[in-house]
Design a protein around this motif. Structure first.
Motif, PDB file in Angstrom:
ATOM      1  N   THR A  87       0.831  -1.197   0.000  1.00 39.98           N
ATOM      2  CA  THR A  87       0.000   0.000   0.000  1.00 39.98           C
ATOM      3  C   THR A  87       0.867   1.249   0.000  1.00 39.98           C
ATOM      4  O   THR A  87       1.831   1.359   0.749  1.00 39.98           O
ATOM      5  N   VAL A  88       0.487   2.183  -0.849  1.00 39.30           N
ATOM      6  CA  VAL A  88       1.186   3.466  -0.914  1.00 39.30           C
ATOM      7  C   VAL A  88       0.366   4.502  -0.155  1.00 39.30           C
ATOM      8  O   VAL A  88      -0.826   4.690  -0.429  1.00 39.30           O
ATOM      9  N   GLY A  95       0.521  14.839 -13.761  1.00 33.71           N
ATOM     10  CA  GLY A  95       0.531  14.002 -14.953  1.00 33.71           C
ATOM     11  C   GLY A  95       1.817  14.061 -15.741  1.00 33.71           C
ATOM     12  O   GLY A  95       1.876  13.601 -16.877  1.00 33.71           O
ATOM     13  N   SER A  96       2.874  14.590 -15.150  1.00 35.44           N
ATOM     14  CA  SER A  96       4.087  14.856 -15.914  1.00 35.44           C
ATOM     15  C   SER A  96       5.026  13.653 -15.970  1.00 35.44           C
ATOM     16  O   SER A  96       4.913  12.694 -15.213  1.00 35.44           O
ATOM     17  N   LEU A  97       5.995  13.779 -16.883  1.00 32.98           N
ATOM     18  CA  LEU A  97       7.131  12.869 -16.982  1.00 32.98           C
ATOM     19  C   LEU A  97       8.378  13.660 -16.628  1.00 32.98           C
ATOM     20  O   LEU A  97       8.652  14.712 -17.226  1.00 32.98           O
ATOM     21  N   LEU A  98       9.127  13.182 -15.652  1.00 37.21           N
ATOM     22  CA  LEU A  98      10.396  13.798 -15.283  1.00 37.21           C
ATOM     23  C   LEU A  98      11.530  12.792 -15.436  1.00 37.21           C
ATOM     24  O   LEU A  98      11.351  11.601 -15.182  1.00 37.21           O
ATOM     25  N   ASN A 110       3.316  14.267  -5.121  1.00 36.84           N
ATOM     26  CA  ASN A 110       2.963  15.571  -5.668  1.00 36.84           C
ATOM     27  C   ASN A 110       2.295  15.507  -7.039  1.00 36.84           C
ATOM     28  O   ASN A 110       2.075  16.543  -7.661  1.00 36.84           O
ATOM     29  N   GLY A 111       1.989  14.296  -7.510  1.00 35.83           N
ATOM     30  CA  GLY A 111       1.193  14.182  -8.726  1.00 35.83           C
ATOM     31  C   GLY A 111       1.945  13.880  -9.997  1.00 35.83           C
ATOM     32  O   GLY A 111       1.336  13.826 -11.072  1.00 35.83           O
ATOM     33  N   VAL A 112       3.256  13.680  -9.936  1.00 34.78           N
ATOM     34  CA  VAL A 112       3.990  13.268 -11.130  1.00 34.78           C
ATOM     35  C   VAL A 112       3.515  11.880 -11.544  1.00 34.78           C
ATOM     36  O   VAL A 112       3.288  11.009 -10.704  1.00 34.78           O
ATOM     37  N   SER A 113       3.378  11.652 -12.842  1.00 39.10           N
ATOM     38  CA  SER A 113       2.881  10.363 -13.327  1.00 39.10           C
ATOM     39  C   SER A 113       3.987   9.356 -13.594  1.00 39.10           C
ATOM     40  O   SER A 113       3.808   8.166 -13.380  1.00 39.10           O
ATOM     41  N   ARG A 114       5.132   9.862 -14.082  1.00 32.35           N
ATOM     42  CA  ARG A 114       6.164   8.920 -14.533  1.00 32.35           C
ATOM     43  C   ARG A 114       7.548   9.515 -14.343  1.00 32.35           C
ATOM     44  O   ARG A 114       7.758  10.713 -14.582  1.00 32.35           O
ATOM     45  N   ASN A 156      -3.145   6.907  -4.577  1.00 27.09           N
ATOM     46  CA  ASN A 156      -4.472   7.537  -4.440  1.00 27.09           C
ATOM     47  C   ASN A 156      -5.328   7.327  -5.679  1.00 27.09           C
ATOM     48  O   ASN A 156      -5.987   8.238  -6.173  1.00 27.09           O
ATOM     49  N   GLY A 157      -5.264   6.107  -6.219  1.00 30.76           N
ATOM     50  CA  GLY A 157      -6.094   5.776  -7.367  1.00 30.76           C
ATOM     51  C   GLY A 157      -5.528   6.165  -8.712  1.00 30.76           C
ATOM     52  O   GLY A 157      -6.151   5.917  -9.744  1.00 30.76           O
ATOM     53  N   LYS A 158      -4.349   6.744  -8.734  1.00 30.98           N
ATOM     54  CA  LYS A 158      -3.717   7.150  -9.989  1.00 30.98           C
ATOM     55  C   LYS A 158      -2.431   6.344 -10.202  1.00 30.98           C
ATOM     56  O   LYS A 158      -1.703   6.086  -9.250  1.00 30.98           O
ATOM     57  N   PRO A 159      -2.158   5.946 -11.452  1.00 32.37           N
ATOM     58  CA  PRO A 159      -0.935   5.178 -11.698  1.00 32.37           C
ATOM     59  C   PRO A 159       0.310   6.051 -11.577  1.00 32.37           C
ATOM     60  O   PRO A 159       0.317   7.218 -12.000  1.00 32.37           O
ATOM     61  N   PHE A 160       1.341   5.483 -10.992  1.00 28.77           N
ATOM     62  CA  PHE A 160       2.650   6.128 -10.905  1.00 28.77           C
ATOM     63  C   PHE A 160       3.678   5.122 -11.387  1.00 28.77           C
ATOM     64  O   PHE A 160       3.747   4.002 -10.877  1.00 28.77           O
ATOM     65  N   VAL A 161       4.470   5.504 -12.391  1.00 32.27           N
ATOM     66  CA  VAL A 161       5.391   4.579 -13.050  1.00 32.27           C
ATOM     67  C   VAL A 161       6.827   5.088 -12.911  1.00 32.27           C
ATOM     68  O   VAL A 161       7.097   6.272 -13.128  1.00 32.27           O
ATOM     69  N   VAL A 162       7.717   4.177 -12.551  1.00 32.19           N
ATOM     70  CA  VAL A 162       9.147   4.486 -12.524  1.00 32.19           C
ATOM     71  C   VAL A 162       9.850   3.543 -13.485  1.00 32.19           C
ATOM     72  O   VAL A 162       9.870   2.328 -13.265  1.00 32.19           O
ATOM     73  N   ASP A 163      10.381   4.098 -14.565  1.00 35.40           N
ATOM     74  CA  ASP A 163      11.155   3.324 -15.534  1.00 35.40           C
ATOM     75  C   ASP A 163      12.638   3.471 -15.234  1.00 35.40           C
ATOM     76  O   ASP A 163      13.186   4.575 -15.308  1.00 35.40           O
ATOM     77  N   VAL A 164      13.280   2.364 -14.891  1.00 40.03           N
ATOM     78  CA  VAL A 164      14.734   2.356 -14.744  1.00 40.03           C
ATOM     79  C   VAL A 164      15.306   1.972 -16.106  1.00 40.03           C
ATOM     80  O   VAL A 164      14.991   0.907 -16.639  1.00 40.03           O
TER      81      VAL A 164
END
Length: 558
Positions: free
Chosen positions: A2-3, A54-57, A81-85, A178-186
């Motif tokens: 859980t996040v 919704g951003s990509l950083l 803080n709402g970053v998506s990816r 919080n119900g939104k996808p969060f993706v970390v690409d290594v």
């Protein structure tokens, strides 16, 4: 797992004002409770919800001590803080040029780079964090000023618990926040950048030149910074150099006790090896890969000023420029004016900007600039929005391949054609701040008096007559923004100059930089130390350097 997103109360820290390229402090400062968290929250809030949601950083760093701890904080705070990816280099490694390239090629909203650049690393040394915007370049003054304002009143930060990412493993990591996808690409830290270099340079010609029937004698030194994997892939795997041609190619948290600043003082091993050995070219890069030093046979030193100007003179031998054209050049104000003479010969615009790569970005985006550099060993082009050390080395290989001449021959031919801007920089590091500020105030008061113009100074048989004394300011021709107090200039009638600045790249105290430039139209083959001595003595006298710094000699002479 859980996040959970938490809002953590905090209080401001003094001095979180970004310098010319981010915030740099000792590791122990960044490791203080809430210190790094506060600064990351300031970055995200300064970027604003319209950018962050919704951003990509892109995230990466130079491998120095505290990198993985900082990236862990960035991951968790970005999620909260709402970053998506996020795109993160394997093991947290990404050179600064590679981050810029990834931002641009992936249309990312920006990037966070964990680096103190050319400052030393290790638990007792320096760490740094900076934000790059969606064009791939360092955040402009308006953005960093906003960050600083937020840092003075910050009351809380957001962080997500329950997110763990193994940076050693390339792959995609998905989380629900919080119900939104969060993706970390290594991601592979090297691949994107290598492909970009292959688009810019003719790797076929360079491979034949480097490893053909008469292999080039090279020593390419990564100084145990971030460039190691890039150096090995490009010079060994792509261009066919032998393993013995590349050294110090493993990024280490303390840079293996090497100082990751590619100059004649700190890259002493490279200088010594070239002085004693039979090499055609030597090159070294700094901690995050954006600075470079170029040496020729027997350690013939190419000043960054000459390096920039010579690349400009031979710009047409690089396929990228033949394809895209050449619009204009630029240099930072302290950088010697050799570039200006090339621009005049080619009938191109040339811009003089404050120190800091961010000032080149607007000109590049407006297609007014395609090649630029700084005397502080930074050279680059509009292929990205950062200076680029490996790019500069490949540019020199391209010039050598094109001319079939040595680095020394190329340099001397250039001086005979344009004259020579003899140049040196004296760095007085970690001085007391208050007396250095007083020195700059007193010097400015002296040189901006009307009667200072026309004053003559003599030393060693040379006479210099003052044409101008001022505190350099710059109005951006694209957006109209103004940068003031960018360095004190004394310009003489023959084009020689004395420039004084307090650096914004140190982590403590004050670093005084004194730049000396003596132009000679025909007497171009003398020892630089002898040709510059009269003007150095005049500069020390005018500034009263010893009185204010308490130093008999600089820490570093370049």
């Amino acid at each position: 797992m859980t996040v959970t997103v938490k809002t953590v109360p905090t209080t401001p820290f003094e001095g979180q004002k970004p310098g010319t390229s981010g915030l740099r402090k000792k590791v122990k400062v960044f490791a203080e409770k809430n210190y790094t968290e506060n600064f990351i929250q300031c970055i995200l809030e300064a970027a604003g919800e319209s950018v962050i949601n919704g951003s990509l950083l892109v995230v990466g760093g130079d491998g120095r001590f505290f990198l993985k701890e900082a990236i862990d904080i960035i991951i968790k705070m970005s999620a909260a803080n709402g970053v998506s990816r996020l795109m993160i280099g394997q093991n947290g490694i990404l050179s600064t040029p590679a981050v810029s390239s990834l931002i641009r090629s992936n249309k990312a909203n920006g990037g966070i780079i964990c680096t103190a650049s050319h400052n030393p690393g290790g638990p007792d040394n320096d760490f740094g964090i900076k934000f790059n915007c969606e064009n791939g370049g360092p955040a402009p003054d308006a953005f960093t000023n906003k960050m600083f304002d937020i840092s003075k009143t910050i009351k809380e930060y957001k962080i997500a618990e329950g997110i763990n990412v193994d940076l050693n493993v390339i792959g995609t990591n998905k989380f629900d926040v919080n119900g939104k996808p969060f993706v970390v690409d290594v991601i592979d830290a090297v691949a994107n950048y290598v492909e970009l270099m292959k688009e810019i340079f003719d790797f076929g010609k360079l491979k034949e030149f480097v490893s053909g029937s008469k292999p080039l004698k090279m020593r390419i030194d990564g100084l145990n910074g971030v460039t190691g994997p890039y150096v090995r892939e490009i010079f060994v795997n792509q261009l066919g150099a032998s393993d013995s041609n590349v050294v110090h190619t493993i990024p280490l948290p303390d840079f293996g006790n090497l100082h990751p600043d590619p100059n004649l003082t700190y890259a002493k091993d490279l200088v010594d090896q070239l002085s004693a050995g039979d090499y055609d070219i030597g090159a070294a890069f700094d901690g995050d890969g954006d600075r470079n030093m170029i040496l020729g046979h027997k350690a013939f030193f190419v000043t960054p000023n000459d390096s920039l100007a010579i690349i400009a003179d031979f710009v047409d031998c690089i396929p990228y420029f033949k394809k895209n054209g050449v619009t204009g050049f630029a240099r930072s104000m302290p950088t010697a004016a050799a570039l200006d003479r090339v621009a005049k010969a080619k009938n191109l615009e040339v811009f003089e900007t404050p120190t800091g790569w961010k000032y080149f970005g607007n000109l590049m985006d407006a297609n007014r600039l395609c090649l630029c550099g700084e005397e502080s060993f930074g050279t680059g082009s509009n292929h990205i929005r950062e200076k680029d050390g490996i790019w500069a080395a490949l540019a020199w290989l391209s010039i050598m391949e094109h001319t079939k001449k040595s680095i020394e021959e190329i340099s001397k031919d250039f001086w005979k054609k344009y004259g020579r801007n003899y140049f040196t920089r004296y760095d007085y590091e970690e001085c007391e701040l208050a007396p250095c500020n007083q020195m700059m105030t007193d010097l400015e008061n002296l040189i901006t008096k009307p009667e200072f113009v026309g004053k003559e100074f003599s030393n060693g048989g040379k006479i210099y007559k003052v044409k101008l004394g001022d505190n350099f300011s710059y109005k951006d021709p694209i957006d109209g923004s103004v940068a003031t107090n960018q360095g004190l200039r004394i310009i003489f009638e023959d084009g020689s100059r004395i420039v004084m600045r307090l650096s914004g790249t140190g982590s403590s105290g004050a670093t005084v930089r004194m730049y000396i430039e003596a132009y000679e139209a025909t007497n171009v083959l003398e020892a630089a130390s002898e040709m510059l001595k009269p003007l150095i003595n005049i500069a020390l006298e005018i500034s009263q350097m010893k009185k204010y710094t308490g130093r008999d000699a600089p820490t570093v002479i370049t």
